[in-house]
Write an enzyme that holds these catalytic residues in place. Structure first.
Site, PDB file in Angstrom:
ATOM      1  N   ARG A  41       0.816  -1.216   0.000  1.00  0.00           N
ATOM      2  CA  ARG A  41       0.000   0.000   0.000  1.00  0.00           C
ATOM      3  C   ARG A  41       0.856   1.274   0.000  1.00  0.00           C
ATOM      4  O   ARG A  41       0.415   2.316  -0.463  1.00  0.00           O
ATOM      5  CB  ARG A  41      -0.917   0.014   1.232  1.00  0.00           C
ATOM      6  CG  ARG A  41      -1.860  -1.191   1.315  1.00  0.00           C
ATOM      7  CD  ARG A  41      -3.261  -0.846   0.891  1.00  0.00           C
ATOM      8  NE  ARG A  41      -4.109  -2.014   0.845  1.00  0.00           N
ATOM      9  CZ  ARG A  41      -5.120  -2.244   1.675  1.00  0.00           C
ATOM     10  NH1 ARG A  41      -5.406  -1.371   2.628  1.00  0.00           N
ATOM     11  NH2 ARG A  41      -5.852  -3.324   1.548  1.00  0.00           N
ATOM     12  N   ASP A 142     -16.933   8.284   7.086  1.00  0.00           N
ATOM     13  CA  ASP A 142     -15.815   7.349   6.977  1.00  0.00           C
ATOM     14  C   ASP A 142     -14.580   8.139   7.394  1.00  0.00           C
ATOM     15  O   ASP A 142     -14.558   9.368   7.266  1.00  0.00           O
ATOM     16  CB  ASP A 142     -15.665   6.858   5.522  1.00  0.00           C
ATOM     17  CG  ASP A 142     -14.821   5.591   5.419  1.00  0.00           C
ATOM     18  OD1 ASP A 142     -15.400   4.512   5.199  1.00  0.00           O
ATOM     19  OD2 ASP A 142     -13.580   5.686   5.574  1.00  0.00           O
TER      20      ASP A 142
HETATM   21  C1  LIG Z   1     -14.578  -2.734   4.099  1.00  0.00           C
HETATM   22  S1  LIG Z   1     -15.211  -1.099   4.132  1.00  0.00           S
HETATM   23  C2  LIG Z   1     -16.905  -1.398   4.562  1.00  0.00           C
HETATM   24  C3  LIG Z   1     -17.861  -0.514   3.781  1.00  0.00           C
HETATM   25  C4  LIG Z   1     -19.348  -0.785   4.037  1.00  0.00           C
HETATM   26  N1  LIG Z   1     -19.710  -0.517   5.397  1.00  0.00           N
HETATM   27  C5  LIG Z   1     -19.709  -2.198   3.660  1.00  0.00           C
HETATM   28  O1  LIG Z   1     -19.995  -3.011   4.547  1.00  0.00           O
HETATM   29  O2  LIG Z   1     -19.708  -2.511   2.461  1.00  0.00           O
HETATM   30  C6  LIG Z   1     -14.524  -0.501   5.677  1.00  0.00           C
HETATM   31  C7  LIG Z   1     -14.519   1.016   5.787  1.00  0.00           C
HETATM   32  O3  LIG Z   1     -14.198   1.366   7.137  1.00  0.00           O
HETATM   33  C8  LIG Z   1     -13.442   2.554   7.105  1.00  0.00           C
HETATM   34  N2  LIG Z   1     -12.688   2.708   8.366  1.00  0.00           N
HETATM   35  C9  LIG Z   1     -11.582   2.047   8.778  1.00  0.00           C
HETATM   36  N3  LIG Z   1     -11.159   2.510   9.959  1.00  0.00           N
HETATM   37  C10 LIG Z   1     -12.021   3.492  10.315  1.00  0.00           C
HETATM   38  C11 LIG Z   1     -12.102   4.370  11.432  1.00  0.00           C
HETATM   39  N4  LIG Z   1     -11.199   4.348  12.429  1.00  0.00           N
HETATM   40  N5  LIG Z   1     -13.123   5.263  11.456  1.00  0.00           N
HETATM   41  C12 LIG Z   1     -14.039   5.316  10.450  1.00  0.00           C
HETATM   42  N6  LIG Z   1     -14.000   4.519   9.367  1.00  0.00           N
HETATM   43  C13 LIG Z   1     -13.005   3.617   9.301  1.00  0.00           C
HETATM   44  C14 LIG Z   1     -12.538   2.380   5.895  1.00  0.00           C
HETATM   45  O4  LIG Z   1     -12.035   3.610   5.426  1.00  0.00           O
HETATM   46  C15 LIG Z   1     -13.470   1.676   4.911  1.00  0.00           C
HETATM   47  O5  LIG Z   1     -14.062   2.573   4.010  1.00  0.00           O
END
Ligand SMILES: C[S@@+](CC[C@H](N)C(=O)[O-])C[C@H]1O[C@@H](n2cnc3c(N)ncnc32)[C@H](O)[C@@H]1O
Length: 273
Positions: A41, A142
Site C-alpha cells: 500500500r 468514513d
Molecule cells: C470494508 S469497508 C466497509 C464498507 C461498508 N460498510 C460495507 O460493509 O460494504 C470498511 C470502511 O471502514 C473505514 N474505516 C476504517 N477505519 C475506520 C475508522 N477508524 N473510522 C471510520 N471509518 C473507518 C474504511 O475507510 C473503509 O471505508
C-alpha cells in the site's frame, strides 16, 4: 529516486513503528502477517516522496511538514471494499420488519458509520425513498476523506451496480453518455438526500443526535477487542432506545459488548440499561 521495490520492504522494527502509529491514529490493528500489505500500500508513496526506506518515511510523516503525507498514508491503509445491497438480508429486514413499523410524523434517522465509497448509504437511501412512511435523515461518514469525496460524486462503473434492483436502477440512477459512457450516476435527488462527512470511529464523536439505525458493517474486523468495545460504547450512546445496529456477517458482538441484544444474524437491538 529509487524504483527498486526490494529496498522498500519494512524491517520487523519498521513494521512495529507503523503498526503502533496505525493503531494510535485509526484503531486498526495490523497483525505481523500484514507486513506485505503495508509494503504494497505504501511503497509508491516512498518513491513519490523520494524516500529510501520505511524508517525515513516514518520520521517524515511524524514531522510537522509530513502531516498531509501522514493522512495520505493512513487513507492508503484502509480497506474500502464495498458494493450495493451488500448482505441483502439486512435490506430485507429493513424493508419488511423495520420500515412498516415506522410512525408517520416521526423523523427516522440513520447513520452509515463506515460508508466507504457510498454504495452502502445509497442502497439505504433508495430503500428509504421507496418505503419509509415519514421524513428521514441519512448521515454517512468514513475516516477516509478520499472515499467520502467519491461517495459525494456518486459515479460507479457498470460492473459495480449489478446488485441494484432494476426498478431502483431506473428510478434512482442515470447512465453516463460521452466521456461517462459505461458509468452510472446516482441521481441528484438521492445525492442531496445524504449527508457525507469524515469521522474517525477511534476518536470521540461530535454530537450527531440520536439514530433509529446505525450501519457499522465490515469495519469492526479491523480492530482488536478492546477498541471494538470502546467503539460500540460510543455507538450505543448515539442510538435511540430500541435502536438497531447492523454489523457485517463475519462480525459478532459476543463477549465484546453487553449493550446489544441479538435480533437476527448481524443485527442487534440496543439493550435497556
Ligand atoms: C470494508 S469497508 C466497509 C464498507 C461498508 N460498510 C460495507 O460493509 O460494504 C470498511 C470502511 O471502514 C473505514 N474505516 C476504517 N477505519 C475506520 C475508522 N477508524 N473510522 C471510520 N471509518 C473507518 C474504511 O475507510 C473503509 O471505508
Amino acid at each position: 529516486m529509487t524504483t527498486d521495490m526490494s529496498s522498500v520492504i519494512p524491517t520487523d522494527r519498521e513494521f512495529q513503528l507503523f503498526q503502533q502509529l496505525i493503531e494510535n491514529k485509526l484503531g486498526i490493528f495490523l497483525p505481523p502477517q500484514k507486513k506485505a500489505l503495508l509494503s504494497n500500500r505504501l511503497w509508491k508513496r516512498l518513491i513519490a516522496c523520494d524516500i529510501k526506506g520505511f524508517d525515513e518515511y516514518y520520521r517524515y510523516i511524524q514531522s510537522p511538514q509530513g502531516k498531509g503525507e501522514l493522512n495520505l498514508a493512513l487513507e492508503l491503509i484502509t480497506t474500502n471494499e464495498t458494493y450495493f445491497f451488500r448482505e441483502q438480508k439486512h435490506f430485507d429486514y429493513l424493508r419488511d420488519d423495520i420500515l412498516p413499523g415506522v410512525k408517520a410524523g416521526s423523523n427516522f434517522r440513520v447513520w452509515s458509520a463506515a460508508a466507504s465509497t457510498g454504495e452502502e448509504p445509497y442502497s439505504i437511501a433508495m430503500l428509504l425513498t421507496d418505503r419509509c412512511p415519514t421524513t428521514w435523515e441519512l448521515l454517512c461518514s468514513d475516516v477516509n476523506r478520499k472515499v467520502i469525496e467519491q461517495a459525494k460524486v456518486g459515479i460507479y462503473p457498470e460492473m459495480r451496480i449489478k446488485n441494484i434492483p432494476p426498478d431502483y436502477l431506473r428510478r434512482f440512477c442515470r447512465k453516463g453518455v460521452g466521456s461517462q459512457e459505461g458509468n452510472t450516476r446516482v441521481n441528484a435527488e438521492l445525492r442531496q438526500a445524504v449527508q457525507f462527512f469524515t469521522l474517525n470511529l477511534h476518536e470521540d464523536f461530535p454530537d450527531l443526535g440520536q439514530f433509529d439505525l446505525v450501519f457499522l458493517r465490515n469495519v469492526l474486523i479491523y480492530f482488536e477487542n478492546e477498541n471494538k468495545t470502546k467503539i460500540l460504547e460510543r455507538i450505543a450512546s448515539t442510538l435511540k432506545p430500541n435502536g438497531i445496529l447492523f454489523v457485517g456477517h463475519s462480525e459478532s458482538l459476543h463477549g465484546i459488548s453487553s449493550r446489544f441484544i441479538p435480533v437476527k444474524p448481524a443485527i442487534y437491538r440496543l439493550s435497556a440499561r
